[in-house]
Structure formats: C-alpha cells, structure tokens
Design a protein around this motif. Structure first.
Motif, PDB file in Angstrom:
ATOM      1  N   ARG A  33       8.544   0.315  -0.937  1.00  0.00           N
ATOM      2  CA  ARG A  33       9.252  -0.187  -0.580  1.00  0.00           C
ATOM      3  C   ARG A  33      10.114  -0.850  -1.638  1.00  0.00           C
ATOM      4  O   ARG A  33      11.058  -0.186  -2.218  1.00  0.00           O
ATOM      5  CB  ARG A  33       9.054  -1.138   0.314  1.00  0.00           C
ATOM      6  N   LYS A  34      10.010  -1.724  -2.043  1.00  0.00           N
ATOM      7  CA  LYS A  34      10.505  -1.983  -3.945  1.00  0.00           C
ATOM      8  C   LYS A  34      10.547  -1.255  -4.440  1.00  0.00           C
ATOM      9  O   LYS A  34      11.577  -0.374  -5.163  1.00  0.00           O
ATOM     10  CB  LYS A  34       9.207  -3.076  -4.518  1.00  0.00           C
TER      11      LYS A  34
ATOM     12  N   VAL B  37      13.682   1.490  -2.958  1.00  0.00           N
ATOM     13  CA  VAL B  37      15.037   0.493  -2.419  1.00  0.00           C
ATOM     14  C   VAL B  37      15.872   0.535  -4.216  1.00  0.00           C
ATOM     15  O   VAL B  37      16.373   0.340  -3.899  1.00  0.00           O
ATOM     16  CB  VAL B  37      14.808  -0.877  -2.541  1.00  0.00           C
ATOM     17  N   GLU B  38      15.078  -0.111  -5.584  1.00  0.00           N
ATOM     18  CA  GLU B  38      15.389   0.442  -6.755  1.00  0.00           C
ATOM     19  C   GLU B  38      15.520   1.514  -7.170  1.00  0.00           C
ATOM     20  O   GLU B  38      17.178   1.373  -7.657  1.00  0.00           O
ATOM     21  CB  GLU B  38      13.564  -0.081  -7.574  1.00  0.00           C
TER      22      GLU B  38
ATOM     23  N   GLN C  51      19.150   1.649  -5.247  1.00  0.00           N
ATOM     24  CA  GLN C  51      20.239   0.469  -5.903  1.00  0.00           C
ATOM     25  C   GLN C  51      20.607   0.998  -6.762  1.00  0.00           C
ATOM     26  O   GLN C  51      21.515   1.205  -7.651  1.00  0.00           O
ATOM     27  CB  GLN C  51      19.581  -1.022  -5.993  1.00  0.00           C
TER      28      GLN C  51
ATOM     29  N   ALA D 156      16.474  -3.470   2.166  1.00  0.00           N
ATOM     30  CA  ALA D 156      17.224  -4.192   0.663  1.00  0.00           C
ATOM     31  C   ALA D 156      18.036  -5.685   0.733  1.00  0.00           C
ATOM     32  O   ALA D 156      17.714  -6.380   0.413  1.00  0.00           O
ATOM     33  CB  ALA D 156      18.069  -3.062   0.057  1.00  0.00           C
ATOM     34  N   LYS D 157      17.678  -5.482   2.157  1.00  0.00           N
ATOM     35  CA  LYS D 157      18.911  -6.880   1.998  1.00  0.00           C
ATOM     36  C   LYS D 157      17.851  -7.922   2.413  1.00  0.00           C
ATOM     37  O   LYS D 157      16.872  -7.699   3.220  1.00  0.00           O
ATOM     38  CB  LYS D 157      19.823  -6.207   3.406  1.00  0.00           C
TER      39      LYS D 157
END
Length: 70
Positions: A43-44, A47-48, A51, A69-70
């Motif tokens: 997930r990280k 998300v990166e 972003q 991400a929120k």
C-alpha cells in the motif's frame, strides 16, 4: 518492491470493478480490496507512486489510492 507488478495488480483490481455502473462504488471497491488484501509495504509503495505523479494506473485505481493515502 516491484512497482510494475503493483501497477499491474492494481489495474487488474480496477478492471474488475470498472463494470460497476456507480463510479463511487467502483472506487470504494478498489480501495477496500487494496486495504483488505495488500500488506502495508505494498500500500505504501502504490501510494508513493501516485503521489509522485505515476500515470500508469486506471483512473478509478488512482482515486482509490488517493483515498488510501488520506
């Protein structure tokens, strides 16, 4: 973490939920699937990727990832 593999997996999830006529439900479905079945490192990484301006994800997948991400 292999970002290309994560993109492929995320887009496969998106392809499944894309047939949902309600766009918001489709986004929620993608989001929930990723939250339930992906480990935190995965997930990280996705998300990166989003972003940092990654563009290879389906639009509903990108939106779902932004919710995560929120």
């Amino acid at each position: 973490m292999d970002t290309h593999n994560l993109i492929k997996m995320a887009n496969n999830i998106g392809a499944f939920f894309k047939s949902e006529p309600d766009r918001e439900l489709a986004i929620k479905g993608v989001e929930q699937h990723i939250r339930n079945f992906w480990e935190p490192r995965m997930r990280k990484a996705i998300v990166e990727y989003v972003q940092q301006g990654g563009t290879e994800l389906m639009d509903i997948v990108s939106e779902a990832v932004l919710h995560i991400a929120k």
